[in-house]
Motif scaffolding. Structure first.
Motif, mmCIF file in Angstrom:
data_model
loop_
_atom_site.group_PDB
_atom_site.id
_atom_site.type_symbol
_atom_site.label_atom_id
_atom_site.label_comp_id
_atom_site.label_asym_id
_atom_site.label_seq_id
_atom_site.Cartn_x
_atom_site.Cartn_y
_atom_site.Cartn_z
ATOM 1 N N GLY A 5 41.177 -11.474 43.602
ATOM 2 C CA GLY A 5 42.421 -10.733 43.645
ATOM 3 C C GLY A 5 42.233 -9.279 44.040
ATOM 4 N N ALA A 6 43.369 -8.605 44.283
ATOM 5 C CA ALA A 6 43.342 -7.190 44.652
ATOM 6 C C ALA A 6 43.270 -6.287 43.435
ATOM 7 C CB ALA A 6 44.595 -6.845 45.463
ATOM 8 N N ARG A 7 43.795 -6.747 42.291
ATOM 9 C CA ARG A 7 43.845 -5.891 41.107
ATOM 10 C C ARG A 7 43.721 -6.749 39.867
ATOM 11 N NH1 ARG A 7 46.191 -0.692 40.053
ATOM 12 N NH2 ARG A 7 45.376 -0.078 38.012
ATOM 13 N N GLY A 8 42.877 -6.324 38.944
ATOM 14 C CA GLY A 8 42.750 -6.971 37.651
ATOM 15 C C GLY A 8 43.162 -6.011 36.558
ATOM 16 N N LEU A 9 43.800 -6.534 35.507
ATOM 17 C CA LEU A 9 44.262 -5.711 34.403
ATOM 18 C C LEU A 9 43.972 -6.436 33.097
ATOM 19 C CD1 LEU A 9 47.562 -4.956 36.219
ATOM 20 C CD2 LEU A 9 45.988 -3.148 35.524
ATOM 21 N N ALA A 10 43.420 -5.722 32.130
ATOM 22 C CA ALA A 10 43.022 -6.323 30.857
ATOM 23 C C ALA A 10 43.955 -5.878 29.739
ATOM 24 C CB ALA A 10 41.579 -5.956 30.523
ATOM 25 N N PHE A 11 44.312 -6.826 28.879
ATOM 26 C CA PHE A 11 45.312 -6.593 27.845
ATOM 27 C C PHE A 11 44.779 -6.952 26.460
ATOM 28 C CE2 PHE A 11 47.595 -6.980 31.767
ATOM 29 C CZ PHE A 11 48.669 -6.096 31.648
ATOM 30 N N ALA A 12 45.600 -6.614 25.446
ATOM 31 C CA ALA A 12 45.202 -6.838 24.064
ATOM 32 C C ALA A 12 45.188 -8.309 23.679
ATOM 33 C CB ALA A 12 46.133 -6.066 23.126
ATOM 34 N N SER A 13 45.959 -9.137 24.384
ATOM 35 C CA SER A 13 45.997 -10.584 24.126
ATOM 36 C C SER A 13 46.593 -11.260 25.345
ATOM 37 C CB SER A 13 46.851 -10.901 22.887
ATOM 38 O OG SER A 13 48.222 -10.647 23.150
ATOM 39 N N GLY A 14 46.492 -12.574 25.368
ATOM 40 C CA GLY A 14 47.092 -13.314 26.466
ATOM 41 C C GLY A 14 48.606 -13.148 26.501
ATOM 42 N N LEU A 15 49.245 -13.158 25.325
ATOM 43 C CA LEU A 15 50.694 -12.998 25.287
ATOM 44 C C LEU A 15 51.110 -11.577 25.640
ATOM 45 C CD1 LEU A 15 51.647 -15.256 22.270
ATOM 46 C CD2 LEU A 15 52.415 -15.506 24.631
ATOM 47 N N ALA A 16 50.289 -10.583 25.316
ATOM 48 C CA ALA A 16 50.569 -9.210 25.751
ATOM 49 C C ALA A 16 50.536 -9.131 27.271
ATOM 50 C CB ALA A 16 49.560 -8.239 25.139
ATOM 51 N N ALA A 25 48.861 -18.875 45.043
ATOM 52 C CA ALA A 25 49.573 -18.241 43.931
ATOM 53 C C ALA A 25 49.602 -16.728 44.128
ATOM 54 C CB ALA A 25 48.917 -18.592 42.606
ATOM 55 N N ASP A 26 50.586 -16.077 43.518
ATOM 56 C CA ASP A 26 50.715 -14.620 43.612
ATOM 57 C C ASP A 26 49.989 -13.894 42.492
ATOM 58 O OD1 ASP A 26 52.656 -14.374 45.903
ATOM 59 O OD2 ASP A 26 53.839 -15.640 44.553
ATOM 60 N N VAL A 27 49.986 -14.489 41.313
ATOM 61 C CA VAL A 27 49.402 -13.847 40.132
ATOM 62 C C VAL A 27 48.722 -14.904 39.279
ATOM 63 C CG1 VAL A 27 49.852 -12.375 38.120
ATOM 64 C CG2 VAL A 27 51.332 -12.195 40.129
ATOM 65 N N VAL A 28 47.612 -14.507 38.658
ATOM 66 C CA VAL A 28 46.921 -15.353 37.688
ATOM 67 C C VAL A 28 46.918 -14.634 36.344
ATOM 68 C CG1 VAL A 28 44.656 -16.247 36.995
ATOM 69 C CG2 VAL A 28 45.444 -16.573 39.324
ATOM 70 N N VAL A 29 47.149 -15.394 35.271
ATOM 71 C CA VAL A 29 47.034 -14.838 33.931
ATOM 72 C C VAL A 29 45.996 -15.630 33.144
ATOM 73 C CG1 VAL A 29 49.392 -13.948 33.858
ATOM 74 C CG2 VAL A 29 48.919 -16.243 33.012
ATOM 75 N N HIS A 30 45.414 -14.969 32.166
ATOM 76 C CA HIS A 30 44.426 -15.590 31.282
ATOM 77 C C HIS A 30 44.603 -15.107 29.854
ATOM 78 C CE1 HIS A 30 41.487 -17.525 34.006
ATOM 79 N NE2 HIS A 30 41.744 -16.539 34.843
ATOM 80 N N SER A 31 44.327 -15.978 28.928
ATOM 81 C CA SER A 31 43.926 -15.539 27.602
ATOM 82 C C SER A 31 42.410 -15.410 27.665
ATOM 83 C CB SER A 31 44.327 -16.544 26.529
ATOM 84 O OG SER A 31 43.718 -16.204 25.300
ATOM 85 N N THR A 32 41.906 -14.174 27.723
ATOM 86 C CA THR A 32 40.447 -13.981 27.785
ATOM 87 C C THR A 32 39.787 -14.315 26.461
ATOM 88 O OG1 THR A 32 40.670 -11.612 27.259
ATOM 89 C CG2 THR A 32 40.657 -12.225 29.589
ATOM 90 N N THR A 33 40.604 -14.540 25.440
ATOM 91 C CA THR A 33 40.118 -15.035 24.150
ATOM 92 C C THR A 33 39.351 -16.337 24.325
ATOM 93 O OG1 THR A 33 42.177 -14.173 23.194
ATOM 94 C CG2 THR A 33 40.872 -15.678 21.820
ATOM 95 N N ASP A 72 35.098 -14.571 19.320
ATOM 96 C CA ASP A 72 34.918 -13.317 18.592
ATOM 97 C C ASP A 72 35.746 -12.169 19.163
ATOM 98 O OD1 ASP A 72 33.558 -12.888 20.965
ATOM 99 O OD2 ASP A 72 31.583 -12.638 20.059
ATOM 100 N N VAL A 73 36.709 -12.498 20.025
ATOM 101 C CA VAL A 73 37.525 -11.452 20.637
ATOM 102 C C VAL A 73 38.884 -12.035 21.021
ATOM 103 C CG1 VAL A 73 36.643 -11.919 22.969
ATOM 104 C CG2 VAL A 73 37.552 -9.646 22.433
ATOM 105 N N VAL A 74 39.920 -11.203 20.970
ATOM 106 C CA VAL A 74 41.245 -11.569 21.440
ATOM 107 C C VAL A 74 41.582 -10.667 22.620
ATOM 108 C CG1 VAL A 74 43.712 -11.631 20.870
ATOM 109 C CG2 VAL A 74 42.017 -12.392 19.191
ATOM 110 N N GLY A 75 42.018 -11.270 23.725
ATOM 111 C CA GLY A 75 42.344 -10.468 24.906
ATOM 112 C C GLY A 75 43.121 -11.266 25.923
ATOM 113 N N GLY A 76 43.633 -10.569 26.915
ATOM 114 C CA GLY A 76 44.373 -11.211 27.994
ATOM 115 C C GLY A 76 44.106 -10.516 29.310
#
Length: 390
Positions: free
Chosen positions: A79-90, A201-209, A217-221
């Motif tokens: 992708g062109a841009r990746g962004l990391a969040f506090a959780s998958g739902l965030a 697809a235009d966008v991909v999302v993940h629960s990095t958890t 041992d971690v919660v993220g998105g």
């Protein structure tokens, strides 16, 4: 590696595992440390009023550890841009608020993850976002459900917990024809097994958890966008809403990503053997797994995935009570929510992860059990299931 890893063209020539280990993760220029430092700071010294040092001013807006993870995520998904969040739902909430306005409509899988359904049906709907639940694995049904105000087609593949498969390329073509944004939740497959952006697809999302972190041992998105402008739009909302991934959590996810490929190989191998075992067991009425030739979308899965994953669902002939009993009896398979960790987990979706969709069109069967197959010795996992099913 020198500075070559900062060059996107050089990264593009690397294999997946090399990108997982090196993308965004140059040795520290000050000390030569090969592991990205944890920049546990909230603010940064400025070189004069408004003179930001390397663009950092405040860790909600940007943090070097998080930047390293975001660059790695973008490289893995192409992708062109990746962004990391506090959780998958965030990540989902921020993305949908960036893409949708009150009065917009979105299509949601009729077997979506319960948390996603709750977010859309009970939170975003109060903000004025409308939705329709549809069979996403039926491309014609999706096309028929699109309305003039449809802005987003939300896809999971494989789905949670029924493991249905969506033809990403075919649906991406429908999305383009109707000028909507197609978002794929790639959590179950991981970027190692599936590349939705390359399929249209235009966008991909993940629960990095889950598989990206891989160690429970971690919660993220995460959000990864194909288009840089869309990425900038989501980044604005990320900073404005503030549900960012902290530096230590970012570091943990990066550590997990380094072994994603080898872990996924073992998850897939163990899952395939468990599927064979369950398919022959008299207490099991059906096994849901895209690697099975009798799966309704097996051919699509084989075409768009490089492996069939570590998630397995199955239904019990004895109904819900039998399913609950199996969940209580396993020992190697830990009874717990979440998935994608190195340890094996078992759960009852109807009463656990998908309790929020009870009574809705997305309600899941009570006789269903979901396994997140870990990387333990397969003989021990099979022995555990044998005893629980006896």
């Amino acid at each position: 590696m020198g500075n070559s890893m900062n060059d996107s063209s050089a990264l593009g020539r690397l294999g997946f595992n090399s990108r997982a280990i090196h993308a965004g993760q140059e040795p520290d220029p000050l000390t030569g440390a090969v592991a990205v430092p944890i920049y546990q700071t909230s603010t940064y010294k400025q070189d004069g009023v408004g003179g930001l040092r390397n663009g950092y001013e405040y860790s909600r807006s940007g943090n070097p550890t998080r930047t390293a993870l975001e660059e790695c995520l973008a490289a893995l998904e192409g992708g062109a841009r990746g962004l990391a969040f506090a959780s998958g739902l965030a990540a989902e909430d921020t993305l949908l608020r960036a893409l949708c306005s009150p009065g917009d409509h979105m299509l949601l899988p009729d077997d979506a993850y319960g948390g996603t359904y709750r977010l859309v049906a009970r939170v975003l709907s109060r903000w004025g976002v409308e939705f329709t639940a549809v069979h996403m694995h039926d491309t014609a049904a999706v096309a028929a459900a699109i309305q003039p105000n449809t802005r987003v087609i939300w896809v999971e593949t494989p789905t949670n917990p029924l493991l249905n498969i969506v033809d990403i390329a075919a649906l991406a073509e429908v999305s383009r024809q109707h000028q909507t944004m197609m978002v794929v939740d790639n959590t179950f497959a991981s970027p190692y097994l599936q590349q939705p952006l390359a399929l249209g697809a235009d966008v991909v999302v993940h629960s990095t958890t889950k598989y990206l972190g891989g160690h429970s041992d971690v919660v993220g998105g995460a959000v990864v966008t194909r288009d840089a402008e869309v990425g900038e739009q989501v980044a604005f909302y990320q900073n404005s809403m503030g549900a960012i991934c902290g530096p230590f959590d970012a570091w943990l996810v990066m550590r997990g990503i380094k072994t994603l490929g080898v872990r996924m190989d073992r998850h897939c191998s163990n899952a395939a053997q468990i599927v064979r075992f369950l398919g022959q067991h008299p207490a099991v009425s059906s096994v849901l797994y895209p690697g099975l030739p009798n799966h309704p979308n097996h051919e699509v899965a084989a075409r768009q995935m490089s492996g069939f994953g570590g998630m397995v669902s199955f239904r019990m002939r004895g109904g819900e009570e039998a399913a609950l009993k199996v969940c209580e009896l396993t020992q190697m398979f830990t009874l717990g929510e979440s998935l994608g960790g190195i340890e094996s987990l078992i759960e009852h979706p109807a009463r656990m992860t998908h309790a929020s969709v009870a009574g809705s069109p997305l309600e899941v069967p009570g006789d269903l059990i979901r396994l997140s197959v870990g990387i333990e010795d397969i003989e021990d996992l099979l022995a555990d299931l044998t005893a629980a099913l006896a």
